[in-house]
Each structure stands twice: as structure tokens, then as C-alpha cells.
Motif scaffolding. Structure first.
Motif: not given
Length: 517
Positions: A343-360
Motif C-alpha cells: 500500500f502506498s501514498v505518494t505526492d499528496c496533501i493532507f489539510r485540516d484533517t484530524d489525523r494524517g496516517l491513521r491505523v486502527k
């Protein structure tokens, strides 16, 4: 400027700029056959209104700068079926469901069902194989909200000899009765959903979001539900105001989501943006999410589905997308009983979220619940309250706050014990953080095997708020906490900076090996 066509349809294409930034860049102009057609600043952009089976030349200009010229040919089309020719009114009053469904059922292979400008009141539309469904500019598929009008997908249907099960409905990782979604695909192949139009679930607190956890006839529908589908592409459209999860691919393969918008009020219930569950080979590029729950949540079933079918989510790759205002920008879990791999996440913007990466995850998910080869690279976070959260004690489900789930003592490893193997975070900039820079807490009896953070910078908002980083018993509210690591075998921190935290920049507990460069 280097450009690449990443999707060619009948009457549209999607292109992507290479090495021009993250999600957005300086404005440029698009030329087709030497004629200007649009201006944009997006890295991933779509062009509509093309002719089938036609060659075009494409290039971009930005001031005096000009890209190289590329040539592409659109796909052949047999026939276009306009839904208005089948009786659809698009007047925002009449129920157009059966007329749109008739067009879809009548569409020949190589054909296109076209929804022109108008407001089409509908309930559930069922897709079929070898279909192009284009929702045109100014067209809105506007969902009715009367539960009595929606078909129900049974969770499990037994075969006559009681030896097999047919699973249609799904709700939060379990095979449960649910309403058919606004667009529903069951074992459909070679499907394209495209266009400049909108699918609007019309959900609100007086209908679908009222008592959202209660089963009322059946569980709430999604906007797009793809059950055991293959080779599905969704491009261009806007999806908004969903009764529950917006887009839910389920036991499906070879999926593409390109240049779409998924929208919902910040206080809407369970309106996850895109939740691939037990899916393989999924591409998400150039998408915008602003929802009331997790923007993207990857799942593989609760314990029943994970143990019975053992279908993990794997080969899911996200790039050049913007996640905003959700609970988690990218979430793994919590229903991950069959695991998540590659699983990969590249070249992204996270803005005003509670969490960025979230493992539950949590005890009870099972020993097939393995997270491995998880990569986040080249990410920009701004005003994300807790950029990195890995929670092995997530208190979901009726037993979520039980002693078994919440205990920080070392318990026996058995077939209920999940595991996390490799997590890699590289080239990530986190500005205006609030609660904590990172909160990573593995199980004492099954520690996280490897965590690598490289070229990661974390700083905090001037007026940082206080809150709980992870939804787990014992996680206290914090403000400007640094990097907290617990129950990990090996940690590598290379060029990691934490600026403005209160207390220690890095706090480790039960970390077997720590390397800092």
C-alpha cells in the motif's frame, strides 16, 4: 512540462503532469489540435467533449514555456443511448430510475449511456458489464430519500443445500442487509463511470443521518457500491452528500479513480470518501476529498469475512490527491481482518484533517490481519491535528472497551492477534500540528516489527488545540506532544526534526532497537 495521458475513453481523456509538484502547480493552458480548450492548475486533469475514434495532439503552455506534443486516439463507440430518449425527464420532480435503468440494460457493448443536463431523481441504478455511463456537465443524479423505495441487498443468502453463501449486502465489514446504493455494480466488468456531472445522495440529518447507527429496514446505502467487480474506471464526476460511505469497492479488482471529487459536510455521519475493502490493484490519482469521516479507509472485513474468505486488500496506490476536513486523511482499518499489503501514498496533501496516517486495529481482528509494506512518501500536511497515529487498541465494536482489547499487559498470542510489520514514512512535511507529531502504539505481545521515518519535519500551530491522538483507553489529551513510540521492535529515525513540542521530541517505550541519524 512533461505530460502523460493516463486514461483514454470514448469522449474524454485524463492526463497527468510529471514532476510539477503535489496536486497543484502554476496555471497552464491546454491545447488540442493547436486550439486552446481549458486552463488549469491541477496535476491530474480531464478533457471532455471529444469525438470517438479520433486522433488528437495535446500540449500545454505556461507563458513562454511549452510542453512536448503528444498524440492520442479516443476509443471507438458503437452507439450513444440518451436517457431522455428512454423517458427520463431530468426535471427534479419525476422519478427517473426506471428510464435510466432501461437505457443501461439496453446499451450494447461498445456503447455509451449519456445523462444530459438536468436533475434526475432516482433511487438505485444497477450497472452492467461493458458499459460506459457518462453523467454530462450540468447533470445531477439526485437521490430520493424514502427508504421504502430502495431495494435491499441481503447480507447472506444460503444455497438450497446450505453448503454455500451468496453475499450481497455489507455494513462496516460484516455481511448484513443494506440498501442498494445509488449506483450498484454486482459482478460487473469493464465499466466506466465518467463525466462532469454530479451524483448527490441528498442525505441530511432529517433522513439518512438521523440515528445513523440504527438498522431501519436495512443499513444505509452508499453512493457507489462495487461488489465483486473487475476493471472499473471512475473519472471526473463529483460525488456528494452520501447516506453512508461514498464509494465502496468490495472484493473487486483492477479499479481506477481519477480526477474525482468526493464531498460531504464535516459533521455528517460515516461519510467516508473511498473505502476499498478486500480489493486488489486499485489506483487513486488526482482526487479531492472533503468529508465527515475518513477520506480514504482501506479495509478487509471484520473477523467473519476475513477468516472465511481471507481476501486482503493489496496493490492499492494513491497519488496526487488532496484530503481535507476528514477524521483521517488515509486510514487502514479498523475492519482489516484479512490484512493490507503493498500500500502506498505518494505526492499528496493532507489539510485540516484530524489525523494524517491513521491505523486502527485491535485484538480480535485475527492473525490474518497483517499490515505490511506500507509506504507514505512526499506528503505535505497542514493543520493536521495528529499527523501519524498507529493505534493497536482501537475501541470499536461492542467489546471495544473490554479488558481484553484495552489491556496494555502482554497477553498470549493466539489466532485473535493481529500484527503490523513494515511502516515507512519518507519526505513528509507536517506544519501546524496540534495534539501530537506521532503517536505509534503497538501490541506488547506482538510488537510492530519496523518503523522507518526519513526526512520528516514536524512543527506546531501557534494556537495548537488539545485533544486525544488515538481512540484508545489510556490515551490522554495532549498538546504539542512530540513523537511517542511504544511496543516496536526496530525504529529508524533519519533526519527527523520536531520543532516547538512540549517535552521530549522523541519518547520511546518498549522499543527494542532505535537508530537515529
Amino acid at each position: 512540462m512533461d505530460i502523460q495521458v493516463i486514461y483514454q475513453g470514448i469522449r474524454n481523456i485524463v492526463f497527468e503532469l510529471q514532476k510539477e509538484g503535489v496536486y497543484e502547480t502554476t496555471e497552464y493552458e491546454v491545447f488540442l489540435n493547436n486550439e486552446p480548450v481549458l486552463k488549469s492548475s491541477k496535476i491530474v486533469e480531464s478533457i471532455y467533449g471529444l469525438k470517438p475514434d479520433t486522433s488528437y495532439t495535446l500540449y500545454l503552455k505556461r507563458g513562454e514555456e511549452r510542453s512536448g506534443e503528444i498524440t492520442f486516439t479516443t476509443v471507438k463507440e458503437s452507439f450513444t443511448l440518451n436517457v431522455k430518449d428512454f423517458g427520463a425527464k431530468g426535471d427534479g420532480i419525476k422519478d427517473d430510475t426506471q428510464f435510466i435503468q432501461a437505457a443501461i440494460c439496453s446499451c450494447p457493448e461498445g456503447g455509451r449511456v449519456f445523462v444530459p443536463k438536468g436533475i434526475y431523481k432516482i433511487t438505485s441504478i444497477f450497472l452492467k458489464s461493458n458499459l460506459v455511463l457518462e453523467i454530462g456537465k450540468g447533470a445531477i443524479l439526485s437521490a430520493l430519500t424514502d427508504r421504502g423505495l430502495f431495494p435491499v441487498l441481503p447480507g447472506l443468502i444460503e444455497s438450497y443445500d446450505e453448503t454455500q453463501e451468496y453475499n450481497l449486502g455489507s455494513w462496516e465489514g460484516n455481511p448484513l442487509d443494506s440498501f442498494a446504493s445509488i449506483l450498484t455494480g454486482i459482478k460487473a466488468e469493464n465499466v466506466v463511470i465518467c463525466g462532469e456531472g454530479t451524483i448527490d445522495g441528498c442525505a441530511g440529518f432529517d433522513n439518512w443521518w438521523k440515528n445513523p447507527k440504527d438498522k431501519n429496514i436495512a443499513f444505509r446505502p452508499r453512493m457507489i457500491f462495487l461488489n465483486h467487480c473487475r476493471n472499473v474506471t471512475v473519472t471526473g464526476i463529483t460525488v456528494q452528500n452520501s447516506p453512508a460511505w461514498n464509494i465502496h469497492p468490495y472484493f473487486s479488482q483492477d479499479l481506477r479513480f481519477l480526477d474525482i471529487k468526493v464531498l460531504g459536510p464535516a459533521n455528517s455521519h460515516n461519510t467516508d470518501g473511498l473505502d476499498p475493502e478486500s480489493c486488489e490493484n486499485v489506483e487513486i490519482a488526482g482526487c479531492y476529498f472533503s468529508v465527515g469521516d475518513d477520506c480514504i479507509a482501506v479495509k478487509s472485513g471484520k473477523i467473519y469475512m476475513g477468516r472465511k474468505f481471507k481476501v486482503s486488500s493489496k496493490g492499492i496506490h494513491i497519488r496526487q490527491s488532496l484530503m481535507q476536513d476528514g477524521h483521517g486523511a488515509i486510514t487502514l482499518g479498523s475492519e482489516i481482518a484479512a490484512g493490507v499489503y503493498d500500500f502506498s501514498v505518494t505526492d499528496c496533501i493532507f489539510r485540516d484533517t484530524d489525523r494524517g496516517l491513521r491505523v486502527k486495529t485491535r485484538r480480535g481482528r485475527g492473525n490474518d490481519s497483517v499490515l505490511d509494506n506500507i509506504l507514505f512518501e512526499n506528503i505535505k500536511m497542514d493543520h493536521v491535528k495528529a499527523p501519524f497515529v498507529v493505534n493497536s487498541f482501537y475501541f470499536c465494536d461492542p467489546d471495544g472497551k473490554s479488558q481484553y482489547v484495552s489491556s496494555k499487559e502482554k497477553l498470549p498470542v493466539d489466532d485473535r492477534t493481529p500484527s503490523i510489520k513494515s511502516l515507512i514514512f519518507k519526505n513528509i512535511q507536517c506544519e501546524n500540528s496540534h495534539y501530537a507529531g506521532a503517536y505509534v502504539y503497538g501490541l506488547p505481545e506482538k510488537k510492530i516489527e519496523s518503523l522507518v521515518m526519513e526526512n520528516v519535519s514536524i512543527s506546531y500551530a501557534e494556537n495548537a488545540t488539545t485533544g486525544v491522538a488515538a481512540m484508545m483507553i489510556g490515551c490522554e489529551p495532549t498538546c504539542r506532544q512530540g513523537i511517542y513510540l511504544n511496543n516496536i521492535q526496530k525504529v529508524v529515525l533519519k533526519n527527523v526534526t520536531v520543532t516547538g513540542c512540549t517535552g521530549e521530541a522523541v519518547e520511546c517505550q518498549e522499543v527494542d532497537e532505535l537508530k537515529r541519524f
